[in-house]
Design a protein around this motif. Structure first.
Motif, PDB file in Angstrom:
ATOM      1  N   SER A 197     -83.683  54.283 -31.212  1.00 42.04           N
ATOM      2  CA  SER A 197     -82.784  53.202 -31.521  1.00 42.04           C
ATOM      3  C   SER A 197     -83.045  52.154 -30.433  1.00 42.04           C
ATOM      4  CB  SER A 197     -81.418  53.862 -31.608  1.00 42.04           C
ATOM      5  OG  SER A 197     -81.013  54.395 -30.372  1.00 42.04           O
ATOM      6  N   THR A 198     -83.984  52.113 -29.635  1.00 42.14           N
ATOM      7  CA  THR A 198     -84.090  51.322 -28.781  1.00 42.14           C
ATOM      8  C   THR A 198     -84.083  49.983 -28.975  1.00 42.14           C
ATOM      9  OG1 THR A 198     -86.548  51.884 -28.457  1.00 42.14           O
ATOM     10  CG2 THR A 198     -85.109  52.823 -27.002  1.00 42.14           C
ATOM     11  N   LYS A 199     -84.736  49.465 -30.067  1.00 43.78           N
ATOM     12  CA  LYS A 199     -84.848  48.278 -30.786  1.00 43.78           C
ATOM     13  C   LYS A 199     -83.540  47.673 -31.247  1.00 43.78           C
ATOM     14  CE  LYS A 199     -89.938  48.512 -30.972  1.00 43.78           C
ATOM     15  NZ  LYS A 199     -91.074  48.403 -31.814  1.00 43.78           N
ATOM     16  N   LEU A 200     -82.760  48.670 -31.815  1.00 43.74           N
ATOM     17  CA  LEU A 200     -81.614  48.334 -32.402  1.00 43.74           C
ATOM     18  C   LEU A 200     -80.342  47.710 -31.642  1.00 43.74           C
ATOM     19  CD1 LEU A 200     -80.732  51.767 -34.353  1.00 43.74           C
ATOM     20  CD2 LEU A 200     -81.582  49.515 -35.244  1.00 43.74           C
ATOM     21  N   PRO A 201     -79.547  46.709 -32.133  1.00 39.35           N
ATOM     22  CA  PRO A 201     -78.630  45.918 -31.504  1.00 39.35           C
ATOM     23  C   PRO A 201     -77.419  47.018 -31.196  1.00 39.35           C
ATOM     24  CG  PRO A 201     -78.611  45.249 -33.560  1.00 39.35           C
ATOM     25  CD  PRO A 201     -79.740  46.034 -33.489  1.00 39.35           C
ATOM     26  N   SER A 202     -76.898  47.073 -30.115  1.00 38.93           N
ATOM     27  CA  SER A 202     -75.634  48.145 -30.083  1.00 38.93           C
ATOM     28  C   SER A 202     -74.542  47.864 -30.982  1.00 38.93           C
ATOM     29  CB  SER A 202     -75.169  48.091 -28.539  1.00 38.93           C
ATOM     30  OG  SER A 202     -74.176  49.099 -28.294  1.00 38.93           O
ATOM     31  N   SER A 203     -74.088  48.870 -31.764  1.00 38.74           N
ATOM     32  CA  SER A 203     -73.233  48.587 -32.890  1.00 38.74           C
ATOM     33  C   SER A 203     -72.251  49.765 -32.740  1.00 38.74           C
ATOM     34  CB  SER A 203     -73.562  48.449 -34.316  1.00 38.74           C
ATOM     35  OG  SER A 203     -74.083  49.672 -34.532  1.00 38.74           O
TER      36      SER A 203
END
Length: 196
Positions: A138-144
């Protein structure tokens, strides 16, 4: 000369001769009926053969099972390795040969992993099973907040997409292009090791 002027006698069919002509006509009609019935039967057999055996069906491509290892799950991110068992079910009466492809996993529409599928062949009327290793991160995901709540609950909803392009070969001559699609959603319990 009187003999020459005599009127020729009319040739009237004899009673037995008329019956034999009628019998011959009946035999010809019966033979014609048998030939016609055979032609209709052969047409039916050919039609059934074409509709059942030569009909090209799209092979089914699915994610059969998955196991996970190298868990690194925090409150707001995850990183793990997935060993996925995929299968291609070929219902055709000829082998399905597919090309190199890839499988992509998504978390709520954002890509989290990608795996390589090497070209292979599924034999006729059989299922070809193979394994693919995918690193999910999930490193490329924006924090949500959704990711944090999903990780906190222990259930990670993932979807996958892949297309296998290939050909079904029948009767050693006829080849048709077919594409098998994989597009499904699964929820994985990252608290355990087996996919549901």
């Amino acid at each position: 000369m009187a003999e020459k002027q005599e009127q020729p006698e009319h040739n009237l069919p004899l009673e037995g001769e008329g019956q034999s002509k009628e019998l011959q006509r009946n035999k010809r009609m019966k033979c014609f009926a048998y030939v016609l019935a055979f032609a209709v039967f052969q047409t039916g057999v050919i039609l059934i053969f074409v509709l059942v055996f030569l009909k090209i069906r799209t092979p089914k491509f699915r994610l059969h099972s998955a196991t996970f290892e190298n868990f690194n799950v925090t409150a707001s991110s995850f990183q793990m390795r997935m060993n996925a068992e995929l299968d291609v079910k070929n219902a055709n009466f000829g082998p399905y040969k597919f090309d190199n492809s890839s499988i992509t996993f998504f978390y709520r529409g954002a890509q989290v992993g990608n795996g390589f599928i090497s070209k292979a062949s599924a034999r006729f009327r059989s299922t070809k099973k193979f394994n693919v290793t995918i690193d999910l991160s999930s490193t490329k995901l924006p924090s949500s907040a959704e990711l944090g709540s999903d990780l906190k609950s222990g259930i990670l909803p993932l979807t996958s997409h892949s297309t296998l392009n290939g050909k079904v070969e029948q009767m050693k001559e006829k080849e048709n292009g077919e594409a098998a699609l994989l597009g499904d959603g699964k929820s994985f319990n990252h608290g355990g090791c087996e996919a549901p």
